[in-house]
Scaffold this motif. Structure first.
Motif, short mmCIF file in Angstrom:
data_model
loop_
_atom_site.label_atom_id
_atom_site.label_comp_id
_atom_site.label_asym_id
_atom_site.label_seq_id
_atom_site.Cartn_x
_atom_site.Cartn_y
_atom_site.Cartn_z
N GLY A 88 0.62 -1.02 0.19
CA GLY A 88 -0.58 -0.05 -0.29
C GLY A 88 0.92 1.23 -0.39
N GLY A 89 2.05 1.44 -0.62
CA GLY A 89 3.18 2.26 -0.11
C GLY A 89 2.78 3.04 -1.59
N SER A 90 3.24 4.42 -1.77
CA SER A 90 3.97 4.42 -2.98
C SER A 90 5.53 4.50 -2.99
CB SER A 90 4.23 6.42 -2.70
OG SER A 90 5.39 6.23 -1.96
N LYS A 91 5.50 4.99 -4.87
CA LYS A 91 6.25 4.48 -5.37
C LYS A 91 8.02 5.02 -4.64
CE LYS A 91 9.38 4.56 -9.69
NZ LYS A 91 8.98 5.45 -11.41
N ALA A 92 8.28 6.03 -4.13
CA ALA A 92 9.13 6.78 -3.38
C ALA A 92 9.35 5.96 -1.91
CB ALA A 92 8.80 8.28 -3.23
N TYR A 93 7.88 5.35 -1.67
CA TYR A 93 8.43 4.62 0.15
C TYR A 93 7.58 3.33 0.04
CZ TYR A 93 10.58 9.39 1.22
OH TYR A 93 10.40 10.91 1.27
N PRO A 94 7.66 2.40 -0.62
CA PRO A 94 7.12 1.03 -1.32
C PRO A 94 6.40 1.10 0.23
CG PRO A 94 9.24 0.51 -1.25
CD PRO A 94 9.21 2.13 -0.94
N TYR A 95 6.86 0.84 1.68
CA TYR A 95 6.82 0.20 2.54
C TYR A 95 5.42 0.75 3.08
CZ TYR A 95 10.61 -3.10 2.11
OH TYR A 95 11.01 -3.48 1.80
N ASN B 43 4.70 -2.25 16.53
CA ASN B 43 5.79 -0.94 15.97
C ASN B 43 5.68 -0.94 14.35
OD1 ASN B 43 6.87 -3.39 15.74
ND2 ASN B 43 7.40 -3.71 17.16
N LYS B 44 4.91 -1.95 13.74
CA LYS B 44 4.54 -1.67 12.38
C LYS B 44 4.97 -0.72 11.45
CE LYS B 44 1.93 -3.67 8.68
NZ LYS B 44 1.14 -4.30 8.19
N GLY B 45 4.35 0.48 11.90
CA GLY B 45 4.87 1.39 10.91
C GLY B 45 6.14 2.02 11.06
N PHE B 46 6.13 1.50 12.56
CA PHE B 46 8.29 1.94 13.05
C PHE B 46 8.98 0.94 11.97
CE2 PHE B 46 6.72 4.44 16.11
CZ PHE B 46 7.28 5.67 16.42
N ARG B 47 8.78 0.04 11.52
CA ARG B 47 9.47 -0.71 10.95
C ARG B 47 9.52 -0.85 8.99
NH1 ARG B 47 6.60 -4.77 13.69
NH2 ARG B 47 5.93 -5.88 11.34
N ASN B 48 8.20 -0.77 9.17
CA ASN B 48 8.04 0.09 7.28
C ASN B 48 9.35 1.89 7.73
OD1 ASN B 48 6.91 -2.15 7.19
ND2 ASN B 48 4.19 -0.22 7.33
N ALA B 49 8.62 2.05 8.45
CA ALA B 49 9.13 3.40 7.53
C ALA B 49 11.14 3.45 7.73
CB ALA B 49 9.48 4.54 9.26
N ALA B 50 11.52 2.57 8.90
CA ALA B 50 13.11 2.35 8.31
C ALA B 50 13.15 1.77 7.47
CB ALA B 50 13.88 1.39 9.46
N LEU B 51 12.45 0.99 7.42
CA LEU B 51 12.55 0.08 5.48
C LEU B 51 12.65 1.05 4.26
CD1 LEU B 51 10.27 -3.33 5.64
CD2 LEU B 51 12.81 -3.01 5.77
N ASP B 52 11.72 2.12 4.60
CA ASP B 52 11.54 2.82 3.40
C ASP B 52 12.87 3.85 3.42
OD1 ASP B 52 9.08 1.95 2.66
OD2 ASP B 52 8.17 3.55 3.57
#
Length: 454
Positions: free
Chosen positions: A2-9, A45-54
């Motif tokens: 459900g992310g964008s091209k810049a932030y796919p996570y 903490n899923k939001g923080f995991r996705n933010a770190a991956l992005d």
């Protein structure tokens, strides 16, 4: 995802900024630690995991290892350090390093420092999405009966926020080219809004010998004794150059957080704390100043402890901080001998202020005693005068009678004839006046007046 091209996570801008801020302060952290420090109100903490991956896709953060419990550890890259400085509003020169390679061994000490920061800060939870409005049931509908669910109690408040902290802070003289001449603080807390001075925090995982901890005390004392030129041309403590001074005298407090985990038991931990405390007594005990006083009674001679060149050392444990927070009685001030709240632990009840109060109380007691003695002496004197018998008036002296009329030669009481001749010791004023005006005979002129025969 459900992310964008810049932030796919699918991470949000706010959470990515929180990840950068957390790593800018902690240097190394897991997604779970960043979640509990920055936004404990999030469901997980899923939001923080996705933010770190992005952020990793953009080269701002990187993971080079995992913690002992299997969580991936993240840290900043050089480019991410600049972004974190912007997120925190700090100069890049104050951000420190990026902890490259530290995560490969699991970084147990860094993880304990992070847990200490989280336990003291205790970021309050906040709602992350709107709460749907509850519909009011009609009055005719009967409410179900049964046990009423009680909402969970609010967690104990903390101190400061993520921007109040700095970690892995080198403390050394500006002329020193390396940190060998000083000490590297595990963490530094600046929370003047909480009424606290700057706190230097050390975390002990109970894996080093006590002598290693004691050497840190000596390094801190050497650093606190360093001086620098002030703006007025005088000297000031060097540590006040980067840190705001407080109303307290002497050196800033040093907090030691013990994290025994499952390595040692309660008794071994107590013995370790006692050993470190006894081995560093000269650092925190201060100097006793005896006040013998001039003319003071031996029982009133007093003194006080001078903490100008002493470091206030506070002990606590990570388990206590996690359980009840930093505002509870979880602080053991070396020299106080009991668990106290942070304000009480930072106070010096035996310093010059307490002595001044006692000295003033002694002066008041002396003045009261002197006034009481004066009142007793006055009462005793008044009682003695009251017990004396009244004195009889002295009789009036007898006055000789006038030879001519028999009245006193001084004349009647209350009468004073200014034209009477001077006293002759024989006649009253009236008779002296009459005798002066009598016609003098030839015999009297020749022979004077003769005394009258009986």
């Amino acid at each position: 995802m459900g992310g964008s091209k810049a932030y796919p996570y699918g991470s949000t801008t706010a959470v990515r900024a929180q990840v950068l801020a957390a790593l800018g302060v902690l240097k190394l952290a897991t997604a779970d630690q960043m979640h509990r420090l920055m936004a404990p109100g999030h469901k997980d903490n899923k939001g923080f995991r996705n933010a770190a991956l992005d952020l990793a896709r953009h080269g701002l953060v990187v993971s080079e290892g995992s913690s002992r419990d299997g969580h991936k550890i993240w840290h900043l890259t050089p480019v991410g350090l600049d972004a974190a400085a912007e997120a925190l509003g700090r100069p890049v020169g104050e951000m420190g390093g990026i902890a490259r390679g530290a995560a490969r061994s699991g970084a147990p000490h860094a993880m304990a420092v992070n847990e200490t920061v989280i336990a003291i800060t205790r970021t309050p939870t906040a709602a992350t999405r709107p709460v749907p409005r509850q519909q009011t049931p009609p009055a005719s509908v009967t409410e179900p009966t049964g046990p009423v669910s009680v909402p969970p109690a609010e967690p104990a408040p903390g101190i400061g926020w993520v921007g109040s902290w700095s970690t892995e802070v080198p403390l050394a003289a500006p002329s020193s080219r390396s940190g060998r001449a000083g000490v590297r603080a595990d963490a530094v807390l600046q929370a003047p809004e909480a009424g606290l001075p700057v706190l230097f925090v050390e975390v002990d995982n109970c894996t080093e010998p006590p002598e290693t901890l004691e050497s840190k005390f000596e390094k801190y004392l050497r650093y606190f004794r360093l001086t620098a030129k002030s703006s007025s041309g005088g000297e000031m403590p060097l540590w006040r150059t980067p840190y705001r001074p407080s109303a307290r005298d002497g050196h800033p407090p040093l907090v030691f957080v013990f994290n025994p985990g499952t390595r040692i038991g309660p008794q071994a931990l107590a013995n370790r704390m006692k050993t470190v405390m006894e081995g560093t007594r000269e650092v925190w005990s201060g100097a006793y100043q005896a006040d013998r006083g001039y003319g003071a009674r031996a029982s009133e001679q007093d003194g006080y402890w001078d903490f100008t060149d002493a470091i206030p050392v506070l002990f606590t444990t990570l388990d206590r901080l996690k359980a009840v927070g930093p505002h509870a009685a979880v602080w053991w001030r070396c020299g106080h001998g009991q668990w106290e709240t942070l304000p009480d632990a930072l106070d010096n009840p035996a310093d010059h202020r307490a002595w001044s109060v006692r000295s003033e109380q002694r002066r008041v007691r002396r003045r009261e005693a002197e006034e009481q003695e004066r009142q007793l002496a006055l009462a005793a004197a008044t009682e003695r005068w009251a017990e004396r018998p009244p004195e009889e008036p002295e009789p009036a002296p007898e006055v000789a009678p006038c030879e001519r009329c028999g009245l006193p030669i001084t004349g009647p009481a209350g009468e004073d004839d200014p034209f009477a001749p001077p006293e002759d010791g024989r006649h009253c004023p009236t008779c002296r006046t009459d005798l002066r005006h009598q016609t003098q005979t030839l015999r009297g002129a020749l022979f004077g007046r003769q005394p009258r025969g009986k």
